[in-house]
Design a protein around this motif. Structure first.
Motif, PDB file in Angstrom:
ATOM      1  N   CYS A   1       0.843  -1.213   0.000  1.00 14.41           N
ATOM      2  CA  CYS A   1       0.000   0.000   0.000  1.00 14.41           C
ATOM      3  C   CYS A   1       0.869   1.251   0.000  1.00 14.41           C
ATOM      4  CB  CYS A   1      -0.925   0.021   1.223  1.00 14.41           C
ATOM      5  SG  CYS A   1      -2.233  -1.204   1.119  1.00 14.41           S
ATOM      6  N   PHE A   2       1.943   1.214   0.784  1.00 15.00           N
ATOM      7  CA  PHE A   2       2.850   2.363   0.864  1.00 15.00           C
ATOM      8  C   PHE A   2       3.462   2.622  -0.516  1.00 15.00           C
ATOM      9  CE2 PHE A   2       5.144   5.393   3.253  1.00 15.00           C
ATOM     10  CZ  PHE A   2       6.419   5.447   2.727  1.00 15.00           C
ATOM     11  N   PHE A   3       3.887   1.543  -1.157  1.00  9.66           N
ATOM     12  CA  PHE A   3       4.478   1.664  -2.491  1.00  9.66           C
ATOM     13  C   PHE A   3       3.468   2.272  -3.475  1.00  9.66           C
ATOM     14  CE2 PHE A   3       7.082   0.818  -6.074  1.00  9.66           C
ATOM     15  CZ  PHE A   3       6.244   0.351  -7.076  1.00  9.66           C
ATOM     16  N   CYS A   4       2.236   1.805  -3.428  1.00  9.43           N
ATOM     17  CA  CYS A   4       1.191   2.331  -4.327  1.00  9.43           C
ATOM     18  C   CYS A   4       0.971   3.818  -4.082  1.00  9.43           C
ATOM     19  CB  CYS A   4      -0.125   1.591  -4.133  1.00  9.43           C
ATOM     20  SG  CYS A   4      -0.121  -0.037  -4.868  1.00  9.43           S
ATOM     21  N   LEU A   5       0.973   4.202  -2.807  1.00  8.87           N
ATOM     22  CA  LEU A   5       0.743   5.614  -2.477  1.00  8.87           C
ATOM     23  C   LEU A   5       1.880   6.481  -3.014  1.00  8.87           C
ATOM     24  CD1 LEU A   5      -0.687   5.373   1.137  1.00  8.87           C
ATOM     25  CD2 LEU A   5      -1.811   6.394  -0.824  1.00  8.87           C
ATOM     26  N   ILE A   6       3.112   6.026  -2.800  1.00  4.96           N
ATOM     27  CA  ILE A   6       4.268   6.808  -3.260  1.00  4.96           C
ATOM     28  C   ILE A   6       4.254   6.894  -4.787  1.00  4.96           C
ATOM     29  CG2 ILE A   6       6.794   6.831  -3.418  1.00  4.96           C
ATOM     30  CD1 ILE A   6       5.726   7.664  -0.693  1.00  4.96           C
ATOM     31  N   PHE A   7       3.973   5.766  -5.435  1.00  9.32           N
ATOM     32  CA  PHE A   7       3.910   5.730  -6.895  1.00  9.32           C
ATOM     33  C   PHE A   7       2.827   6.673  -7.380  1.00  9.32           C
ATOM     34  CE2 PHE A   7       5.333   3.688 -10.675  1.00  9.32           C
ATOM     35  CZ  PHE A   7       4.250   3.661 -11.536  1.00  9.32           C
ATOM     36  N   GLY A   8       1.691   6.637  -6.672  1.00  8.10           N
ATOM     37  CA  GLY A   8       0.579   7.505  -7.053  1.00  8.10           C
ATOM     38  C   GLY A   8       0.946   8.960  -6.925  1.00  8.10           C
ATOM     39  N   PHE A   9       1.692   9.277  -5.862  1.00  9.12           N
ATOM     40  CA  PHE A   9       2.083  10.652  -5.593  1.00  9.12           C
ATOM     41  C   PHE A   9       2.920  11.204  -6.741  1.00  9.12           C
ATOM     42  CE2 PHE A   9       2.291  13.843  -2.344  1.00  9.12           C
ATOM     43  CZ  PHE A   9       3.479  14.507  -2.544  1.00  9.12           C
ATOM     44  N   PHE A  10       3.862  10.406  -7.242  1.00  9.48           N
ATOM     45  CA  PHE A  10       4.826  10.915  -8.217  1.00  9.48           C
ATOM     46  C   PHE A  10       4.537  10.526  -9.665  1.00  9.48           C
ATOM     47  CE2 PHE A  10       7.261  12.845  -5.081  1.00  9.48           C
ATOM     48  CZ  PHE A  10       7.497  11.974  -4.040  1.00  9.48           C
ATOM     49  N   ILE A  11       3.538   9.710  -9.890  1.00 13.43           N
ATOM     50  CA  ILE A  11       3.200   9.358 -11.279  1.00 13.43           C
ATOM     51  C   ILE A  11       1.734   9.697 -11.567  1.00 13.43           C
ATOM     52  CG2 ILE A  11       2.853   7.444 -12.887  1.00 13.43           C
ATOM     53  CD1 ILE A  11       5.729   7.965 -12.771  1.00 13.43           C
ATOM     54  N   TRP A  12       0.816   9.205 -10.731  1.00 13.77           N
ATOM     55  CA  TRP A  12      -0.601   9.381 -11.048  1.00 13.77           C
ATOM     56  C   TRP A  12      -1.035  10.837 -10.977  1.00 13.77           C
ATOM     57  CZ3 TRP A  12      -1.877   4.730  -7.411  1.00 13.77           C
ATOM     58  CH2 TRP A  12      -1.544   3.543  -8.085  1.00 13.77           C
ATOM     59  N   ILE A  13      -0.625  11.537  -9.927  1.00 16.82           N
ATOM     60  CA  ILE A  13      -1.049  12.939  -9.792  1.00 16.82           C
ATOM     61  C   ILE A  13      -0.532  13.786 -10.952  1.00 16.82           C
ATOM     62  CG2 ILE A  13      -0.758  15.038  -8.408  1.00 16.82           C
ATOM     63  CD1 ILE A  13      -1.354  13.382  -5.938  1.00 16.82           C
ATOM     64  N   PRO A  14       0.755  13.704 -11.347  1.00 16.85           N
ATOM     65  CA  PRO A  14       1.177  14.465 -12.540  1.00 16.85           C
ATOM     66  C   PRO A  14       0.381  14.082 -13.786  1.00 16.85           C
ATOM     67  CG  PRO A  14       3.102  13.739 -11.327  1.00 16.85           C
ATOM     68  CD  PRO A  14       1.922  13.077 -10.692  1.00 16.85           C
ATOM     69  N   THR A  15       0.044  12.810 -13.930  1.00 17.52           N
ATOM     70  CA  THR A  15      -0.716  12.373 -15.111  1.00 17.52           C
ATOM     71  C   THR A  15      -2.113  12.991 -15.084  1.00 17.52           C
ATOM     72  OG1 THR A  15       0.500  10.297 -15.082  1.00 17.52           O
ATOM     73  CG2 THR A  15      -1.496  10.358 -16.423  1.00 17.52           C
ATOM     74  N   ILE A  16      -2.739  12.982 -13.913  1.00 19.12           N
ATOM     75  CA  ILE A  16      -4.076  13.573 -13.779  1.00 19.12           C
ATOM     76  C   ILE A  16      -4.004  15.075 -14.067  1.00 19.12           C
ATOM     77  CG2 ILE A  16      -5.901  14.161 -12.105  1.00 19.12           C
ATOM     78  CD1 ILE A  16      -5.233  11.408 -10.754  1.00 19.12           C
ATOM     79  N   GLN A  17      -2.965  15.712 -13.544  1.00 19.26           N
ATOM     80  CA  GLN A  17      -2.792  17.152 -13.789  1.00 19.26           C
ATOM     81  C   GLN A  17      -2.702  17.437 -15.271  1.00 19.26           C
ATOM     82  OE1 GLN A  17       0.669  17.878 -11.029  1.00 19.26           O
ATOM     83  NE2 GLN A  17      -0.423  19.789 -10.669  1.00 19.26           N
ATOM     84  N   TYR A  18      -1.884  16.662 -15.976  1.00 19.85           N
ATOM     85  CA  TYR A  18      -1.695  16.890 -17.409  1.00 19.85           C
ATOM     86  C   TYR A  18      -3.001  16.680 -18.164  1.00 19.85           C
ATOM     87  CZ  TYR A  18      -0.478  16.080 -22.251  1.00 19.85           C
ATOM     88  OH  TYR A  18      -0.463  16.129 -23.608  1.00 19.85           O
ATOM     89  N   THR A  19      -3.708  15.605 -17.835  1.00 25.87           N
ATOM     90  CA  THR A  19      -4.971  15.302 -18.529  1.00 25.87           C
ATOM     91  C   THR A  19      -5.981  16.427 -18.297  1.00 25.87           C
ATOM     92  OG1 THR A  19      -4.521  12.977 -18.076  1.00 25.87           O
ATOM     93  CG2 THR A  19      -6.729  13.507 -18.845  1.00 25.87           C
ATOM     94  N   TYR A  20      -6.065  16.893 -17.065  1.00 24.49           N
ATOM     95  CA  TYR A  20      -6.993  17.979 -16.737  1.00 24.49           C
ATOM     96  C   TYR A  20      -6.608  19.250 -17.471  1.00 24.49           C
ATOM     97  CZ  TYR A  20      -9.534  21.468 -14.002  1.00 24.49           C
ATOM     98  OH  TYR A  20     -10.347  22.519 -13.627  1.00 24.49           O
ATOM     99  N   PHE A  21      -5.314  19.536 -17.515  1.00 26.21           N
ATOM    100  CA  PHE A  21      -4.799  20.734 -18.182  1.00 26.21           C
ATOM    101  C   PHE A  21      -5.172  20.717 -19.659  1.00 26.21           C
ATOM    102  CE2 PHE A  21      -2.015  24.322 -18.446  1.00 26.21           C
ATOM    103  CZ  PHE A  21      -1.324  24.228 -19.641  1.00 26.21           C
ATOM    104  N   GLN A  22      -4.982  19.562 -20.291  1.00 33.57           N
ATOM    105  CA  GLN A  22      -5.273  19.459 -21.711  1.00 33.57           C
ATOM    106  C   GLN A  22      -6.771  19.608 -21.976  1.00 33.57           C
ATOM    107  OE1 GLN A  22      -3.217  17.281 -25.352  1.00 33.57           O
ATOM    108  NE2 GLN A  22      -4.037  15.825 -23.903  1.00 33.57           N
TER     109      GLN A  22
END
Lengths: 235, 227
Positions: free
Chosen positions: B22-43
């Motif tokens: 779970c910790f690994f998923c959270l860290i991965f989410g922090f540094f990969i998923w959130i930037p991806t969501i940001q980019y998708t929203y921006f576009q």
């Protein structure tokens, strides 16, 4: 665990708010052109319009006396140009996000890519001019700076003045014709991880374009460009 | 008792794995998923632009755009050198020679060593091949090297007067030399084994065969691109 999850959620909402502000900032800038009277849904018209912008920018840069950078995502080429001549053209082996900023209408495309941008600041792990000092004292032994022969994988990133960042990761040659396979997720993760802890502006949003190019060619591109070089981009 | 201990150890181990995952998923989410969501929203945000009712522009058709493209391409094409030119890569120490817009020769060369020579804490020279676009300003056969001050300083020798005979060396620049201004030359070398390396004091060195072709191909005024 619950606390960490809550922190992530709060950070997520804050990130989205920053993204919204960044998008609003771009939408509120004066448009370079206002070519609204064209069928932007027609793929051929969109391609032709983007090609025109690319060529106009190249012509604008051809009047400059210094080298500039061109990133053509459509043809997957990165180039240095001077006086209208492309001096180096290197293939871009991978880039992400795919279809980078492709879903934008004509006025926003013009605002982003309609004119050449300038590099505001850049970072790389090798010097632009790797000067070695050599001291000659008559009658004594010459002292020359030692060169570190083991060099880390070259990494280069730069921010442009229209708030777009380019991060260039390099691929080493395994032999004459084969390049190492890139680890796209690892490179992107490492970038975001370092950004979160080192960059003071990490909480402001700007789109990031990741490129993967052959290392020797990237070094040539990096060292050819002057400080605050102009950049044109085509998606 | 033993069975109980083993069971407890297994449960603790399993929970540790779950927490670590779970910790690994959270860290991965922090540094990969959130930037991806940001980019998708921006576009998505940028793709929804309302048309502004201002001046009505003339209709832009595909034919108009293609005509403009052809004009722009022709303008760019005119900017390309018509006559022969050479492109020198100082990072990889290679050159490419072009004639009639075709590559006719390529190979290795030697360019500036990027050494900063300091003598007696006073004089400094940086041995760098300049970057940019230059023109061939002069062409010479059997060139004679007039040694500049740094050539003496580098050896720890006293610097002679301007016209001292020791300044002139014969046969070290090869059979031909092309001047691109400010004392920089494209010339030959006795040190063929160093070609492909950044070892010169700023000039560009070629091997004998390449130098002859370059000399014969580039006229006075030909462009020399160095990056």
């Amino acid at each position: 665990m619950g606390f960490l999850g809550l922190m992530i959620i709060i950070y997520g909402f804050y990130s989205i708010q920053k993204t919204h502000q960044a998008a609003q900032r771009i939408l509120s800038t004066e448009q370079v052109e206002n070519p609204l009277n064209m069928d932007w849904n027609d793929g051929d018209i969109r391609t032709a319009y983007k090609q025109n912008i690319w060529l106009k920018n190249q012509l604008a840069l051809s009047r400059e006396t210094v080298m500039s950078l061109g990133i053509n995502l459509k043809d997957s080429i990165i180039q240095i140009q001077l006086n209208g001549l492309a001096l180096i053209q290197s293939p871009i082996y991978h880039y992400q996000p795919e279809n980078f900023l492709s879903e934008m209408p004509a006025p926003v495309y013009s605002a982003f890519f309609g004119t050449p941008a300038s590099i505001l600041h850049e970072y790389s792990n090798i010097p632009k001019r790797p000067i070695r000092k050599k001291k000659v004292i008559p009658g004594a032994e010459t002292v020359e700076e030692k060169v570190d022969t083991i060099s880390p994988a070259f990494h280069w990133e730069f921010m442009m003045d229209h708030q777009l960042k380019v991060v260039i990761n390099t691929l080493k040659s395994v032999n004459d014709s084969v390049l190492e396979a890139p680890n796209l997720a690892k490179d992107k993760f490492r970038y975001h991880f370092i950004q979160a802890f080192e960059n003071q502006d990490s909480l402001g949003y700007y789109p990031v374009l990741f490129l993967w190019i052959k290392e020797t060619e990237t070094k040539a591109l990096y060292r050819a460009l002057p400080e605050h070089a102009k950049v044109i981009l085509r998606n | 008792m033993e069975k109980e201990t083993r069971k407890r150890t297994l449960i603790i181990g399993a929970w540790t794995l779950v927490v670590a995952f779970c910790f690994f998923c959270l860290i991965f989410g922090f540094f990969i998923w959130i930037p991806t969501i940001q980019y998708t929203y921006f576009q998505k945000k940028l793709s929804h632009v309302d048309a502004v009712d201002t001046v009505v522009y003339p209709q832009v058709s595909l034919a108009n755009l293609k005509e403009t493209t052809a004009l722009l391409e022709a303008k760019l094409e005119k900017m390309n050198p018509v006559r022969a030119y050479i492109v020198i890569n100082t990072s990889e120490n290679t050159f490419k020679l072009f004639k009639n817009k075709k590559l006719i020769r390529s190979g290795i060369c030697s360019t500036g060593s990027l050494v900063e020579l300091e003598v007696e804490n006073e004089k400094k020279w940086v041995f760098e091949t300049p970057k940019g676009v230059f023109t061939v300003k002069g062409k010479v056969t059997n060139p004679v090297w007039r040694k500049p001050d740094w050539a003496f300083a580098e050896e720890g020798l006293p610097i002679p007067s301007a016209n001292d005979p020791s300044r002139y060396e014969y046969g070290v620049l090869g059979d031909f030399a092309l001047s691109i201004g400010n004392g920089y030359l494209i010339h030959g070398t006795l040190y063929q084994r160093f070609l492909g390396l950044a070892v010169t004091h700023g000039c560009v060195r070629l091997n004998d065969a390449d130098l002859e072709i370059v000399y014969e191909t580039l006229p006075l005024g030909a462009q020399v691109f160095i990056y």
